[in-house]
Scaffold this motif. Structure first.
Motif, mmCIF file in Angstrom:
data_model
loop_
_atom_site.group_PDB
_atom_site.id
_atom_site.type_symbol
_atom_site.label_atom_id
_atom_site.label_comp_id
_atom_site.label_asym_id
_atom_site.label_seq_id
_atom_site.Cartn_x
_atom_site.Cartn_y
_atom_site.Cartn_z
ATOM 1 N N VAL A 78 41.623 48.797 42.346
ATOM 2 C CA VAL A 78 41.236 49.781 41.327
ATOM 3 C C VAL A 78 42.047 49.577 40.044
ATOM 4 O O VAL A 78 41.518 49.650 38.934
ATOM 5 C CB VAL A 78 41.399 51.219 41.871
ATOM 6 C CG1 VAL A 78 41.228 52.257 40.779
ATOM 7 C CG2 VAL A 78 40.394 51.472 42.984
ATOM 8 N N GLU A 79 43.328 49.280 40.206
ATOM 9 C CA GLU A 79 44.173 49.047 39.024
ATOM 10 C C GLU A 79 43.647 47.859 38.219
ATOM 11 O O GLU A 79 43.486 47.944 36.997
ATOM 12 C CB GLU A 79 45.623 48.786 39.464
ATOM 13 C CG GLU A 79 46.560 48.548 38.292
ATOM 14 C CD GLU A 79 47.950 48.086 38.733
ATOM 15 O OE1 GLU A 79 48.332 48.276 39.901
ATOM 16 O OE2 GLU A 79 48.656 47.514 37.888
ATOM 17 N N GLU A 80 43.359 46.760 38.914
ATOM 18 C CA GLU A 80 42.905 45.548 38.207
ATOM 19 C C GLU A 80 41.554 45.768 37.530
ATOM 20 O O GLU A 80 41.340 45.331 36.401
ATOM 21 C CB GLU A 80 42.822 44.358 39.173
ATOM 22 C CG GLU A 80 44.171 43.794 39.562
ATOM 23 C CD GLU A 80 45.021 43.349 38.376
ATOM 24 O OE1 GLU A 80 44.476 42.928 37.344
ATOM 25 O OE2 GLU A 80 46.255 43.434 38.474
ATOM 26 N N LEU A 81 40.630 46.426 38.226
ATOM 27 C CA LEU A 81 39.313 46.669 37.624
ATOM 28 C C LEU A 81 39.436 47.623 36.437
ATOM 29 O O LEU A 81 38.785 47.431 35.399
ATOM 30 C CB LEU A 81 38.324 47.236 38.648
ATOM 31 C CG LEU A 81 38.041 46.399 39.912
ATOM 32 C CD1 LEU A 81 36.962 47.081 40.754
ATOM 33 C CD2 LEU A 81 37.601 44.971 39.591
ATOM 34 N N SER A 82 40.300 48.629 36.566
ATOM 35 C CA SER A 82 40.437 49.637 35.491
ATOM 36 C C SER A 82 41.088 49.052 34.244
ATOM 37 O O SER A 82 40.876 49.552 33.144
ATOM 38 C CB SER A 82 41.283 50.819 35.972
ATOM 39 O OG SER A 82 40.692 51.420 37.091
ATOM 40 N N ARG A 83 41.879 48.028 34.408
ATOM 41 C CA ARG A 83 42.507 47.366 33.262
ATOM 42 C C ARG A 83 41.421 46.837 32.320
ATOM 43 O O ARG A 83 41.577 46.773 31.117
ATOM 44 C CB ARG A 83 43.387 46.207 33.772
ATOM 45 C CG ARG A 83 44.319 45.589 32.775
ATOM 46 C CD ARG A 83 45.123 44.468 33.439
ATOM 47 N NE ARG A 83 44.269 43.511 34.134
ATOM 48 C CZ ARG A 83 43.634 42.503 33.541
ATOM 49 N NH1 ARG A 83 43.772 42.281 32.266
ATOM 50 N NH2 ARG A 83 42.865 41.691 34.260
ATOM 51 N N VAL A 84 40.271 46.506 32.907
ATOM 52 C CA VAL A 84 39.165 45.966 32.105
ATOM 53 C C VAL A 84 38.099 47.030 31.857
ATOM 54 O O VAL A 84 37.616 47.174 30.731
ATOM 55 C CB VAL A 84 38.574 44.713 32.810
ATOM 56 C CG1 VAL A 84 37.277 44.278 32.152
ATOM 57 C CG2 VAL A 84 39.600 43.586 32.770
ATOM 58 N N ASP A 85 37.696 47.767 32.888
ATOM 59 C CA ASP A 85 36.647 48.773 32.689
ATOM 60 C C ASP A 85 36.766 49.879 33.743
ATOM 61 O O ASP A 85 36.439 49.657 34.918
ATOM 62 C CB ASP A 85 35.256 48.125 32.756
ATOM 63 C CG ASP A 85 34.182 49.079 32.268
ATOM 64 O OD1 ASP A 85 34.139 50.224 32.769
ATOM 65 O OD2 ASP A 85 33.400 48.701 31.389
ATOM 66 N N ALA A 86 37.186 51.054 33.294
ATOM 67 C CA ALA A 86 37.434 52.164 34.230
ATOM 68 C C ALA A 86 36.147 52.722 34.827
ATOM 69 O O ALA A 86 36.170 53.330 35.900
ATOM 70 C CB ALA A 86 38.202 53.274 33.526
ATOM 71 N N ALA A 87 35.013 52.535 34.139
ATOM 72 C CA ALA A 87 33.750 53.074 34.653
ATOM 73 C C ALA A 87 33.307 52.284 35.881
ATOM 74 O O ALA A 87 32.864 52.849 36.889
ATOM 75 C CB ALA A 87 32.677 52.999 33.575
ATOM 76 N N ILE A 88 33.437 50.967 35.774
ATOM 77 C CA ILE A 88 33.034 50.130 36.901
ATOM 78 C C ILE A 88 34.052 50.302 38.038
ATOM 79 O O ILE A 88 33.690 50.347 39.210
ATOM 80 C CB ILE A 88 32.847 48.672 36.431
ATOM 81 C CG1 ILE A 88 31.617 48.677 35.496
ATOM 82 C CG2 ILE A 88 32.665 47.714 37.595
ATOM 83 C CD1 ILE A 88 31.519 47.563 34.529
ATOM 84 N N ALA A 89 35.314 50.472 37.660
ATOM 85 C CA ALA A 89 36.347 50.716 38.671
ATOM 86 C C ALA A 89 36.045 51.989 39.462
ATOM 87 O O ALA A 89 36.213 52.018 40.684
ATOM 88 C CB ALA A 89 37.718 50.813 38.014
ATOM 89 N N VAL A 90 35.588 53.036 38.778
ATOM 90 C CA VAL A 90 35.369 54.289 39.519
ATOM 91 C C VAL A 90 34.104 54.206 40.368
ATOM 92 O O VAL A 90 34.016 54.846 41.416
ATOM 93 C CB VAL A 90 35.362 55.540 38.603
ATOM 94 C CG1 VAL A 90 34.080 55.710 37.828
ATOM 95 C CG2 VAL A 90 35.632 56.788 39.438
#
Ligand code: COS
Length: 391
Positions: A78-90
């Motif tokens: 989640v941290e790595e995905l949110s670094r780029v895009d928090a919407a896709i991370a969630v």
């Protein structure tokens, strides 16, 4: 650089998540932010990279050995995905929120039936607790489930459900005995396509725009009794225990968002020249960046410590889990606001990435329990801990 002493497997999970984020998500992030469409191609890339397996037990197609929980793995992704895009991370993380109740409270048959497809990323899950009049006061839900032979009949509406409409598997909390209050709630697994189960319109949000947020509408929806998760009357505990395990993931999301904002801000400050030198050479900017970097590391340390503690089997973790969510989300709000400030007027323009990060950070202070609720949880736990202690 702090050495987090990741195992080989954890390092691999982090590296793979970073690769998906940089190679697949980064090039399309602005497109999905603008169109507000659900980024299925990114979710499919996460599935192909086996990222949905990281928090599901090995016995059901995941990669978590028995005796652990995979919360730390989930936080790394989640941290790595949110670094780029928090919407896709969630969108990724909300599937975990939906399937954790099955892992914790599901019987063998339910686990065998639902978890393998979720581990493969063939299906997404979602979690249905919130209602129009039951947000912070989660015990006040009004969706009802009335027994009828070997079924329950569900009536009511869940609100602001992440992955609503996109997910196939829903964990839904409904009242089976309203007179008993929170002890009268029960958790159910509801499959998309069940007659009487439909979705409201997609909400338009301040941030995390590529994620899907919809109502779940139940009108005389018949759910077989075998879809009860845990015991009848245990639904509130199912919800609270789940949130105890997923709130560190919101902390990880906040850390990722803040890290992305810091990366943007440092890179910009090194290039932007005012008064004859890059603004990073101005102490006012240096100090802001220093504070941002320091608070991110402190927040990350808290996420990792609590997630590892949960995986190691610590049972009573509500207070610490609330602390992670509270500290990291407040940190992300401050860091992203400061990142916009470093960019000055450019930061306010939608052409630059930092205003999105600031809008995305805001929700981390609200969902999975507002930060006011987190403070309540922490305060009540302190009161309990200190009761009877001599000082
Ligand atoms: N783990 C296990 N049990 C828990 C628990 C936890 N983390 N939190 C509460 N419980 C139990 C209590 O022990 C109590 O059990 P008994 O009835 O046997 O005494 C029961 O659940 C009710 O607890 P409590 O009286 O504390 O509930 P409240 O109605 O006062 O609500 C808060 C407590 C506010 C903490 C809860 O409603 C909450 O977390 N709200 C925010 C919800 C949320 O995060 N929403 C976001 C939606 S999901 S994206």
């Amino acid at each position: 650089m702090i050495n987090w002493f990741l195992t080989e497997e954890q390092q691999m999970i982090k590296d793979v998540a970073r690769e998906v984020a940089d190679k697949v998500i980064a090039p399309v992030s602005a497109k999905y932010e603008e169109s507000e469409e659900f980024a299925w191609e990114c979710i499919e890339a996460c599935a192909q990279a086996d990222l949905f397996r990281v928090s599901i037990p090995e016995a059901y197609g995941g990669m978590v050995p028995s005796g652990s929980l995979g919360v730390f793995n989930q936080c790394l992704v989640v941290e790595e995905l949110s670094r780029v895009d928090a919407a896709i991370a969630v969108s990724y993380a909300a599937s975990g929120l939906g399937f954790y109740p099955i892992i914790f409270f599901g019987n063998e048959e339910q686990k065998q039936k639902y978890l393998p497809d979720l581990a493969d990323g063939k299906k997404l899950a979602a979690f249905g607790l919130t209602e129009a009049n039951a947000g912070s006061d989660a015990g006040g839900i009004q969706t009802k489930a009335v027994p009828d032979g070997d079924h329950y009949i569900l009536n009511g509406t869940k609100q602001w459900i992440t992955n609503g409409g996109e997910a196939d598997i829903y964990t839904v909390i409904a009242m089976t005995d309203p007179a008993k209050g929170s002890r009268g709630a029960t958790a159910f697994i509801v499959e998309k396509g069940t007659p009487g189960f439909s979705f409201g319109k997609k909400e338009k949000k301040m941030g995390i725009r590529a994620s899907a947020t919809r109502e779940l509408i139940f009108q005389d929806c018949r759910i077989p009794k075998e879809n009860v998760l845990g015991r009848e009357g245990q639904g509130f505990i199912v919800a609270m225990k789940t949130l105890d395990h997923t709130r560190p993931g919101i902390g990880a999301q906040a850390v990722g968002i803040a890290q992305g904002a810091l990366d943007d801000a440092v890179n910009y400050a090194r290039k932007r020249v005012q008064f004859g030198k890059p603004i990073i050479a101005q102490q006012a900017i240096q100090h802001m960046l220093a504070d941002m970097a320091t608070s991110i590391e402190a927040a990350r340390a808290l996420v990792y410590a609590v997630a590892r503690s949960i995986d190691a089997g610590t049972k009573d973790i509500s207070k610490e889990s609330a602390m992670v969510k509270l500290f990291c989300s407040d940190m992300a709000m401050k860091v992203t606001t400061d990142a916009v400030q470093v960019f000055g007027g450019y930061g306010y323009m939608r052409e630059y990435p930092v205003e999105k990060r600031m809008r995305d950070a805001k929700i981390t202070q609200i969902y999975e329990g507002t930060n006011q609720i987190q403070r309540n949880v922490i305060g009540l736990a302190l009161n309990k801990e200190y009761a009877g202690k001599k000082h």
